[in-house]
Design a protein around this motif. Structure first.
Motif, short mmCIF file in Angstrom:
data_model
loop_
_atom_site.label_atom_id
_atom_site.label_comp_id
_atom_site.label_asym_id
_atom_site.label_seq_id
_atom_site.Cartn_x
_atom_site.Cartn_y
_atom_site.Cartn_z
N ILE A 169 -5.52 21.38 5.57
CA ILE A 169 -5.17 20.48 6.54
C ILE A 169 -4.10 21.15 7.38
CG2 ILE A 169 -4.12 18.45 7.17
CD1 ILE A 169 -4.23 17.62 4.25
N ASP A 170 -4.29 21.41 8.90
CA ASP A 170 -3.44 21.69 9.76
C ASP A 170 -2.11 21.18 9.86
OD1 ASP A 170 -2.45 22.34 12.59
OD2 ASP A 170 -3.90 23.77 12.44
N LEU A 205 -2.02 24.44 6.51
CA LEU A 205 -2.13 25.47 7.32
C LEU A 205 -1.33 25.46 8.37
CD1 LEU A 205 -3.84 28.23 8.04
CD2 LEU A 205 -4.99 26.75 9.64
N PRO A 206 0.18 26.38 8.31
CA PRO A 206 1.29 25.88 9.16
C PRO A 206 1.10 26.51 10.38
CG PRO A 206 1.69 28.00 7.38
CD PRO A 206 0.43 27.04 7.12
N PHE A 207 1.74 25.93 11.32
CA PHE A 207 1.73 26.38 12.53
C PHE A 207 2.06 28.09 12.63
CE2 PHE A 207 3.18 22.17 14.04
CZ PHE A 207 2.02 21.56 14.59
N ASP A 259 -12.84 30.21 3.52
CA ASP A 259 -12.26 31.15 2.66
C ASP A 259 -11.08 31.95 3.58
OD1 ASP A 259 -13.78 30.68 0.67
OD2 ASP A 259 -15.14 32.39 1.02
N HIS A 260 -11.41 32.09 4.96
CA HIS A 260 -10.27 32.54 5.80
C HIS A 260 -9.20 31.66 5.85
CE1 HIS A 260 -8.90 34.61 9.32
NE2 HIS A 260 -8.57 33.36 9.72
N LEU A 261 -9.49 30.32 5.98
CA LEU A 261 -8.32 29.34 6.14
C LEU A 261 -7.63 29.40 4.83
CD1 LEU A 261 -10.58 26.53 7.92
CD2 LEU A 261 -8.81 27.86 8.83
N GLU A 270 3.00 25.72 -2.83
CA GLU A 270 3.91 25.78 -1.65
C GLU A 270 3.61 24.62 -0.64
OE1 GLU A 270 4.42 30.64 -0.76
OE2 GLU A 270 2.65 29.66 -0.21
N SER A 271 2.34 24.31 -0.81
CA SER A 271 1.91 23.24 0.42
C SER A 271 2.55 21.82 -0.47
CB SER A 271 0.33 22.94 0.06
OG SER A 271 -0.10 24.13 0.78
N VAL A 272 2.60 21.61 -1.55
CA VAL A 272 3.38 20.40 -2.19
C VAL A 272 5.01 20.18 -1.59
CG1 VAL A 272 4.26 19.27 -4.24
CG2 VAL A 272 1.77 20.11 -3.79
N ALA A 273 5.42 21.39 -1.67
CA ALA A 273 6.92 21.47 -1.27
C ALA A 273 7.05 21.33 0.17
CB ALA A 273 7.24 22.97 -1.56
N PHE A 274 6.18 22.00 0.84
CA PHE A 274 6.29 21.79 2.37
C PHE A 274 5.97 20.21 2.62
CE2 PHE A 274 4.15 21.50 6.57
CZ PHE A 274 4.49 22.06 7.18
#
Length: 284
Positions: A169-170, A205-207, A259-261, A270-274
């Motif tokens: 997710i962006d 997917l962070p800015f 795969d690139h994303l 890290e995504s959960v923490a974000f």
């Protein structure tokens, strides 16, 4: 909840099998149509799914192709199953394409979303806000039906054997305030809850990741338990329609993109923490 066979998948399998049998005879579609006295495009329209094949036409083609008894039984059963109704048929006016039918029997779903939280993980309030924003002229009944159809899709995750769901997710999708801060706080909390499910992986997917392979927009890769029987399909969303790709070159391209994303996105922990930090930015 048990998995119910998808008539969309059965119809696709029937088309592929009819094409395989025709190829075995060495005939072109035009030659078959001419021999049967059909319009020259009729066979092609069957094989690509632009026309519904009738039972009598299946029998005629099986006779011409010299199908074995086992092949006849298999394709007759596929035709019967393809004519059944999926739950989504009740929402045909608000679910205009076949995506839900393909999604219904997927073994694995890999998707990138750039502007929205993925549909399978949306809360009702979030869904309603999106529908209202995108359907400014819709009456309340249409809004309610669109919301109900979107929520009904979520039963997929309650199956006895739910599909493996891998989502990138962006950051924009969780930063854009849809429906107000309280709606977004609940929606982000739902994403965090979903991360605890064994069948779900979420990456943000962070800015700060900068440019990436999917700047053109969202897409989904749908894989099935038997890839020889049911090859992977790719769905690509745009503003007005959804495009289906089945050719291997397209599947390979989008799999490489995914795969690139994944490589550029935060890892699942890290995504959960974000997401926790994002939730805290929205007031209670």
């Amino acid at each position: 909840m048990a998995q119910v066979p998808s008539p969309t998948i059965r119809a696709r399998r029937l088309r592929r099998e009819l094409r395989r049998l025709r190829d075995r005879t060495g005939r072109t579609a035009e030659e078959v149509a001419k021999q049967l006295g059909w319009h020259r495009t009729k066979v092609i329209r069957f094989e690509v799914g632009h026309s519904r094949v009738m039972a009598k036409d299946v029998e005629t083609l099986l006779d011409l192709y010299g199908a074995t008894e086992k092949e006849r039984e298999t394709l007759t059963a596929l035709h019967r199953q393809a004519r059944q109704k999926g739950w989504w048929s009740a929402y045909g006016d608000v679910l205009p394409d076949d995506y839900v039918g393909f999604e219904a029997e997927a073994d694995s779903i890999s998707t990138f979303q750039s502007l929205y939280v993925p549909g399978l993980l949306q809360t009702e309030e979030y869904v309603r806000a999106i529908v209202r924003a995108g359907r400014g002229t819709a009456d309340q009944d249409e809004i309610d039906r669109r919301v109900a159809a979107r929520l009904a899709r979520k039963a997929l995750l309650a199956r006895d054997q739910p599909p493996r769901l891998w989502i990138v997710i962006d950051e924009a999708a969780v930063r854009r305030v849809v429906g107000g801060p309280k709606v977004m706080r609940a929606q982000v909390a739902r994403l965090v809850e979903a991360c605890e499910l064994p069948s779900v992986e979420v990456q943000i997917l962070p800015f700060s990741a900068g440019a990436h392979a999917a700047m053109g927009g969202p897409f989904a890769l749908l894989d099935y338990a038997d890839p020889l029987l049911d090859p992977t399909v790719v769905y690509v969303d745009n503003d007005s329609s959804t495009i289906l790709f089945e050719e291997e070159r397209h599947v390979t391209r989008y799999r490489l993109m995914f795969d690139h994303l994944r490589a550029k996105a935060l890892d699942p922990d890290e995504s959960v923490a974000f997401l926790g930090r994002v939730a805290d930015d929205y007031p209670v």
